[in-house]
Design a protein around this motif. Sequence first.
Motif, PDB file in Angstrom:
ATOM      1  N   ASN A  21       0.831  -1.208   0.000  1.00  9.95           N
ATOM      2  CA  ASN A  21       0.000   0.000   0.000  1.00  9.95           C
ATOM      3  C   ASN A  21       0.864   1.255   0.000  1.00  9.95           C
ATOM      4  OD1 ASN A  21       0.942  -0.193   2.661  1.00  9.95           O
ATOM      5  ND2 ASN A  21      -0.873   0.825   3.488  1.00  9.95           N
ATOM      6  N   GLY A  22       2.153   1.085  -0.294  1.00 11.59           N
ATOM      7  CA  GLY A  22       3.070   2.208  -0.350  1.00 11.59           C
ATOM      8  C   GLY A  22       4.462   1.686  -0.652  1.00 11.59           C
ATOM      9  N   PRO A  23       5.387   2.570  -1.021  1.00 12.05           N
ATOM     10  CA  PRO A  23       6.756   2.137  -1.332  1.00 12.05           C
ATOM     11  C   PRO A  23       7.527   1.797  -0.071  1.00 12.05           C
ATOM     12  CG  PRO A  23       6.590   4.513  -1.458  1.00 12.05           C
ATOM     13  CD  PRO A  23       5.196   4.020  -1.202  1.00 12.05           C
ATOM     14  N   GLU A  58      -0.322  -8.518   0.092  1.00 10.30           N
ATOM     15  CA  GLU A  58      -1.350  -7.780  -0.634  1.00 10.30           C
ATOM     16  C   GLU A  58      -2.756  -7.968  -0.080  1.00 10.30           C
ATOM     17  OE1 GLU A  58       0.872  -7.718  -4.951  1.00 10.30           O
ATOM     18  OE2 GLU A  58      -0.533  -9.343  -4.568  1.00 10.30           O
ATOM     19  N   HIS A  59      -2.882  -8.590   1.087  1.00 12.97           N
ATOM     20  CA  HIS A  59      -4.217  -8.840   1.618  1.00 12.97           C
ATOM     21  C   HIS A  59      -4.465  -8.216   2.982  1.00 12.97           C
ATOM     22  CE1 HIS A  59      -4.367 -12.319  -1.350  1.00 12.97           C
ATOM     23  NE2 HIS A  59      -5.404 -11.556  -1.642  1.00 12.97           N
ATOM     24  N   GLY A  60      -3.653  -7.283   3.396  1.00 13.89           N
ATOM     25  CA  GLY A  60      -3.869  -6.651   4.685  1.00 13.89           C
ATOM     26  C   GLY A  60      -4.952  -5.582   4.616  1.00 13.89           C
ATOM     27  N   VAL A  61      -5.518  -5.261   5.775  1.00 10.64           N
ATOM     28  CA  VAL A  61      -6.527  -4.206   5.864  1.00 10.64           C
ATOM     29  C   VAL A  61      -6.013  -2.864   5.335  1.00 10.64           C
ATOM     30  CG1 VAL A  61      -7.952  -2.865   7.483  1.00 10.64           C
ATOM     31  CG2 VAL A  61      -7.798  -5.350   7.711  1.00 10.64           C
ATOM     32  N   PRO A  62      -4.709  -2.513   5.536  1.00  8.92           N
ATOM     33  CA  PRO A  62      -4.242  -1.249   4.968  1.00  8.92           C
ATOM     34  C   PRO A  62      -4.471  -1.129   3.466  1.00  8.92           C
ATOM     35  CG  PRO A  62      -2.642  -2.080   6.540  1.00  8.92           C
ATOM     36  CD  PRO A  62      -3.666  -3.161   6.360  1.00  8.92           C
ATOM     37  N   LYS A  66      -6.649   2.003   1.836  1.00  9.36           N
ATOM     38  CA  LYS A  66      -6.102   2.899   0.815  1.00  9.36           C
ATOM     39  C   LYS A  66      -6.983   2.901  -0.430  1.00  9.36           C
ATOM     40  CE  LYS A  66      -1.687   4.403  -1.063  1.00  9.36           C
ATOM     41  NZ  LYS A  66      -1.550   5.535  -0.131  1.00  9.36           N
ATOM     42  N   ALA A  67      -7.495   1.720  -0.799  1.00  8.97           N
ATOM     43  CA  ALA A  67      -8.375   1.643  -1.969  1.00  8.97           C
ATOM     44  C   ALA A  67      -9.646   2.454  -1.748  1.00  8.97           C
ATOM     45  CB  ALA A  67      -8.719   0.180  -2.257  1.00  8.97           C
ATOM     46  N   GLU A  68     -10.203   2.380  -0.533  1.00  7.80           N
ATOM     47  CA  GLU A  68     -11.394   3.173  -0.201  1.00  7.80           C
ATOM     48  C   GLU A  68     -11.111   4.656  -0.357  1.00  7.80           C
ATOM     49  OE1 GLU A  68     -14.529   2.687   1.103  1.00  7.80           O
ATOM     50  OE2 GLU A  68     -14.609   0.503   1.286  1.00  7.80           O
ATOM     51  N   LYS A  69      -9.971   5.085   0.153  1.00  3.70           N
ATOM     52  CA  LYS A  69      -9.632   6.508   0.114  1.00  3.70           C
ATOM     53  C   LYS A  69      -9.439   7.004  -1.314  1.00  3.70           C
ATOM     54  CE  LYS A  69      -7.472   6.814   4.698  1.00  3.70           C
ATOM     55  NZ  LYS A  69      -6.189   6.996   5.434  1.00  3.70           N
ATOM     56  N   GLU A  70      -8.872   6.155  -2.176  1.00  6.26           N
ATOM     57  CA  GLU A  70      -8.577   6.576  -3.543  1.00  6.26           C
ATOM     58  C   GLU A  70      -9.721   6.286  -4.507  1.00  6.26           C
ATOM     59  OE1 GLU A  70      -4.836   5.442  -5.120  1.00  6.26           O
ATOM     60  OE2 GLU A  70      -3.706   5.988  -3.323  1.00  6.26           O
ATOM     61  N   GLY A  71     -10.732   5.554  -4.047  1.00  9.37           N
ATOM     62  CA  GLY A  71     -11.853   5.235  -4.919  1.00  9.37           C
ATOM     63  C   GLY A  71     -11.512   4.253  -6.019  1.00  9.37           C
ATOM     64  N   VAL A  72     -10.562   3.341  -5.734  1.00  8.65           N
ATOM     65  CA  VAL A  72     -10.173   2.319  -6.701  1.00  8.65           C
ATOM     66  C   VAL A  72     -10.318   0.946  -6.047  1.00  8.65           C
ATOM     67  CG1 VAL A  72      -8.595   3.873  -7.906  1.00  8.65           C
ATOM     68  CG2 VAL A  72      -7.734   2.475  -6.009  1.00  8.65           C
ATOM     69  N   THR A  73     -10.002  -0.102  -6.786  1.00  5.58           N
ATOM     70  CA  THR A  73     -10.103  -1.449  -6.234  1.00  5.58           C
ATOM     71  C   THR A  73      -8.820  -1.822  -5.503  1.00  5.58           C
ATOM     72  OG1 THR A  73      -9.164  -2.564  -8.164  1.00  5.58           O
ATOM     73  CG2 THR A  73     -11.545  -2.107  -8.198  1.00  5.58           C
ATOM     74  N   ASP A  76      -6.100  -2.719  -7.891  1.00  6.61           N
ATOM     75  CA  ASP A  76      -5.385  -1.574  -8.463  1.00  6.61           C
ATOM     76  C   ASP A  76      -4.235  -1.141  -7.557  1.00  6.61           C
ATOM     77  OD1 ASP A  76      -7.060  -1.391 -10.692  1.00  6.61           O
ATOM     78  OD2 ASP A  76      -8.476  -0.075  -9.655  1.00  6.61           O
ATOM     79  N   ILE A  77      -4.522  -1.106  -6.257  1.00  6.45           N
ATOM     80  CA  ILE A  77      -3.499  -0.675  -5.294  1.00  6.45           C
ATOM     81  C   ILE A  77      -2.318  -1.631  -5.280  1.00  6.45           C
ATOM     82  CG2 ILE A  77      -3.011  -0.306  -2.841  1.00  6.45           C
ATOM     83  CD1 ILE A  77      -4.639   1.939  -4.050  1.00  6.45           C
TER      84      ILE A  77
END
Length: 311
Positions: A21-23, A58-62, A66-73, A76-77
Amino acid sequence: METTNKHFKRYTVTTALPYANGPVHIGHLAGVYIPADTYVRYLRMKGEEVLFVGGSDEHGVPITIKAEKEGVTPQDIVDRYHGIIKRSFEELGISYDIYSRTSSKIHRATAQEFFKKLYDEGKFIEKETEQYFDPERQKFLSDRYIVGTCPKCGADGAYGDQCEKCGSSLSPDELINPHSQLSGAALVKKPTKHWYLPLDQYEPWLREWILEGHKEWKSNVYGQVKSWLDGGLQPRAVTRDLDWGVPRSTTPTAKCSTSGSTPPSAISPTPRRSANRGARTGKNGGKTPRPSWCTSSARTTSCSTASSSPA
């Protein structure tokens, strides 16, 4: 690194899985990846047989937050950040033999194998409990989506699993005035069925194996695990009400899904996939053999930095 004089026949070295969910940043590199890579290069220079494996979690709640905040799936994240993380490691010269991801098909299949085996052997506790439900979003919430006032220090904004201010481990039921992080709505409770691993049944041998057998662990790690044991282990849920995860494999009607991010399910499928590729040249310039031992996690052990398989 090596804490005993035992000679190990082969080595499996794994690293903590970074959330996609981030670098990665300098703290990750200094605390985990560079030390592990240094150890692997040292073993290779000694002529030892080593497999260095990692992957993106790739399956953590974070991810879903992040997907909710960005409005993507969520996909995608993870596609975006897995690529960024993998390229960062390559550009830094981290000499992984395999760097994979938990959204891969083989990870999904292997995580389901773990679940099914334990389920078929009757190792889980199956029970229905009442859990927090967001009436506006019409969904059950995982711990990190539940916020409220910490009962220990009084800080607002504590999560359902931990207070970031005082560091206390919490459960959603302990929070004062719990509400949804997604909608801000007051929560209601609804019944839902889940599967739990009864850690309390394994506490005696875990206590002996950790507290007596691994006093060489870092003091902060040893102390944290000791505090969990001293507080008494409780059954741990292995399923959650999530749309983003690895579906459990016992029935086709599973609204529940495993988070699928634990080292056994995330790491062991990756060597299995690559076991029959033959030798390949890694960044260290040497050949990395792919013998049959790396096709099964049963003959190796994993931890967050390095582990060894005894002769």
